[in-house]
Motif scaffolding. Structure first.
Motif, PDB file in Angstrom:
ATOM      1  N   ASN A  18      -4.949   2.413  -1.436  1.00 18.18           N
ATOM      2  CA  ASN A  18      -4.187   2.790  -2.623  1.00 18.18           C
ATOM      3  C   ASN A  18      -3.668   1.580  -3.390  1.00 18.18           C
ATOM      4  O   ASN A  18      -3.491   1.652  -4.609  1.00 18.18           O
ATOM      5  CB  ASN A  18      -3.020   3.698  -2.223  1.00 18.18           C
ATOM      6  N   THR A  65      -7.409   6.397  -1.168  1.00 14.18           N
ATOM      7  CA  THR A  65      -8.032   7.406  -2.015  1.00 14.18           C
ATOM      8  C   THR A  65      -9.471   7.588  -1.542  1.00 14.18           C
ATOM      9  O   THR A  65     -10.202   6.620  -1.384  1.00 14.18           O
ATOM     10  CB  THR A  65      -8.016   6.958  -3.485  1.00 14.18           C
ATOM     11  N   SER A  97       1.084   9.118  -6.223  1.00 17.27           N
ATOM     12  CA  SER A  97       1.382  10.534  -5.988  1.00 17.27           C
ATOM     13  C   SER A  97       2.337  11.092  -7.030  1.00 17.27           C
ATOM     14  O   SER A  97       2.336  12.298  -7.295  1.00 17.27           O
ATOM     15  CB  SER A  97       1.968  10.713  -4.589  1.00 17.27           C
ATOM     16  N   SER A 149       1.060   4.141  -2.885  1.00 18.04           N
ATOM     17  CA  SER A 149       0.850   5.561  -2.591  1.00 18.04           C
ATOM     18  C   SER A 149       1.917   6.412  -3.261  1.00 18.04           C
ATOM     19  O   SER A 149       1.629   7.499  -3.794  1.00 18.04           O
ATOM     20  CB  SER A 149       0.862   5.781  -1.077  1.00 18.04           C
ATOM     21  N   LEU A 202      -6.084  12.288  -2.050  1.00 21.44           N
ATOM     22  CA  LEU A 202      -5.242  11.098  -2.046  1.00 21.44           C
ATOM     23  C   LEU A 202      -4.322  11.184  -0.835  1.00 21.44           C
ATOM     24  O   LEU A 202      -3.514  12.107  -0.735  1.00 21.44           O
ATOM     25  CB  LEU A 202      -4.428  11.016  -3.344  1.00 21.44           C
ATOM     26  N   SER A 239      -1.692   9.021   2.126  1.00 22.92           N
ATOM     27  CA  SER A 239      -0.598   8.045   2.067  1.00 22.92           C
ATOM     28  C   SER A 239      -1.106   6.616   2.194  1.00 22.92           C
ATOM     29  O   SER A 239      -0.334   5.681   2.011  1.00 22.92           O
ATOM     30  CB  SER A 239       0.416   8.322   3.178  1.00 22.92           C
ATOM     31  N   ARG A 240      -2.398   6.444   2.489  1.00 24.39           N
ATOM     32  CA  ARG A 240      -2.936   5.093   2.644  1.00 24.39           C
ATOM     33  C   ARG A 240      -4.133   4.798   1.752  1.00 24.39           C
ATOM     34  O   ARG A 240      -4.352   3.655   1.365  1.00 24.39           O
ATOM     35  CB  ARG A 240      -3.336   4.857   4.112  1.00 24.39           C
ATOM     36  N   ASN A 284       0.833  -1.201   0.000  1.00 21.50           N
ATOM     37  CA  ASN A 284       0.000   0.000   0.000  1.00 21.50           C
ATOM     38  C   ASN A 284       0.871   1.256   0.000  1.00 21.50           C
ATOM     39  O   ASN A 284       0.547   2.253  -0.667  1.00 21.50           O
ATOM     40  CB  ASN A 284      -0.911  -0.015   1.224  1.00 21.50           C
TER      41      ASN A 284
END
Length: 443
Positions: free
Chosen positions: A266, A252, A224, A220, A247, A249-250, A216
């Protein structure tokens, strides 16, 4: 059986004697000398007196054969006797009967001496340890200050998430550099290989344990860097449709058209098929309409395309189209399409208006749009007679006049501003960071 077991236990509990594996290999002299035997014994005793751990060993020599008796702290020390004694000139053979002592005090004394020696060495190394620690702290502090700086990380990174990853990498590199410099000052760089090897094994085990989390995290980073959507884009991911809020770091986060939050990991987003409805401003709608099988299908197609093309919200390019789709129960079904500018027009309202006006145009031309509902009517005898008395085709009532002209209604999408306000309110939350930026390239 019990007696045999006791014998085995006694043998196991008995002190272990040294092996006589190492024996002198030189030539044996023909003459035998008592003076030489005495000299050999004196020389061996002098050697053992100078070494630690052989205080309890006695030596006797007869005809060049050395007999060793007594105890030592451990078996390894006893085994060293063969190597030492075998190097003395004139030794013919060695009988090593030395055993390992079971005296607690005798066995603890070497450990205490080793501990005292290490403590003394550590005290002597304190200034060098302080210098090594100071070097480590200075290198680590320099790395922390460099990682906290906004430039150049915020400039070279596409978003804050990648910038934080760069900073974390800098901290790790400076930490490793500090450890290497400190170990080099202490003269223990060989220890670094052991530390890195252990860290690699531990990292591999942790990687397998948190495989989903690592997957995950990597997803991410990829999302990004190469952003497949922007804030407020309407997307479909794994069957969920909504407007993109942010969005993280873990996950959407989407806002469905019902106002519900949809959080998709993600890793799932990265591996899924993503349909972005907002990439192109032009969007096509289509609907199906049925006409009587007796109708002129070419004329129906012409009327449908003409009606859709005359609508004020329909784009001229690409032009509207229609085609015969299938033959159904009691009707022939046609598919009609048209293109709109979805930034100014609601797709669902435009589709509804086009269907309403096409139906009115076809019915106004006297062409039946069949109702596929089946009706069963049971008639009595009087009703049956009345039904039979109905006039024939030539005597039927005249056809209804054509339907009046129908104007298209306003199809402006009134829901978009409201949804955009909800998305903007969510995005303005300072406690919810977002990795979507306009500067990053879009796939």
């Amino acid at each position: 059986m019990i007696r045999a077991l006791l014998i085995i236990l006694c043998l196991c509990a008995a002190p272990l004697s040294a092996q006589n594996a190492s024996q002198p290999q030189g030539t044996i002299a023909i003459t035998d000398s008592a003076a030489q035997d005495a000299a050999i014994a004196v020389r061996i005793r002098d050697i053992l007196n100078e070494l630690d751990g052989f205080d309890g060993v006695t030596v006797s020599v007869t005809s060049g054969i050395v007999t060793l008796r007594g105890t030592t702290v451990d078996t390894a020390t006893a085994d060293r006797l063969n190597e030492l004694v075998g190097r003395v000139e004139g030794v013919v053979a060695i009988e090593n009967e030395v055993t390992e002592t079971t005296d607690v005090v005798a066995r603890l004394n070497p450990a205490v001496e080793r501990f005292q020696a290490r403590m003394t060495q550590a005290v002597a190394m304190l200034p060098l340890i302080a210098v090594a620690l100071l070097a480590f702290v200075l290198v680590l502090t320099l790395g922390m200050l460099l990682a906290r700086a906004r430039y150049p990380w915020d400039r070279i990174a596409p978003n804050a998430f990648i910038a934080n990853i760069y900073r974390q990498v800098v901290r790790i590199l400076f930490f490793i550099a500090g450890v290497v410099i400190a170990l080099d000052i202490l003269g223990a760089t060989a220890l670094l290989g052991t530390i890195l090897g252990a860290a690699g094994i531990v990292g591999l085990a942790i990687g397998f344990a948190v495989r989903d989390t690592v997957e995950n995290f990597i997803a991410s980073i990829m999302l990004s860097i190469r952003q497949p959507f922007r804030p407020n884009d309407v997307v479909e991911i794994e069957g969920d449709t909504g407007k993109v809020i942010r969005l993280t770091s873990r996950a959407t986060i989407l806002l469905s058209f019902d106002g519900n939050h949809i959080r998709i990991p993600n890793a799932t987003v990265f591996k899924s098929r993503i349909v972005n409805f907002s990439t192109n401003t032009e969007r096509r709608f289509s609907f199906e309409i049925g006409v009587s099988s007796n109708a002129d299908l070419a004329e129906v197609r012409r009327m449908a395309e003409e009606t859709v093309a005359e609508l004020p919200f329909i784009l001229s390019e690409p032009a509207p189209m229609s085609w015969i789709e299938r033959i159904g129960d009691g009707a022939i079904f046609m598919t009609v399409t048209g293109w709109i500018d979805q930034e100014a027009t609601s797709l669902v309202r435009a589709k509804g208006e086009a269907l309403r006006l096409v139906k009115a145009r076809i019915e106004g031309a006297g062409i039946e749009v069949p109702d596929t509902t089946y009706r069963i009517q049971l008639l009595g005898s009087a009703a049956l007679d009345a039904e039979l008395d109905q006039p024939g085709p030539s005597e039927q009532a005249p056809a209804l006049p054509p339907a009046p002209e129908v104007e298209a209604a306003d199809v402006t999408d009134m829901s978009e501003p409201g949804l955009d306000k909800l998305v903007d309110a969510e995005r303005n939350d300072p406690d919810a960071p977002d990795l979507l930026t306009d500067a990053a390239p879009k796939e």
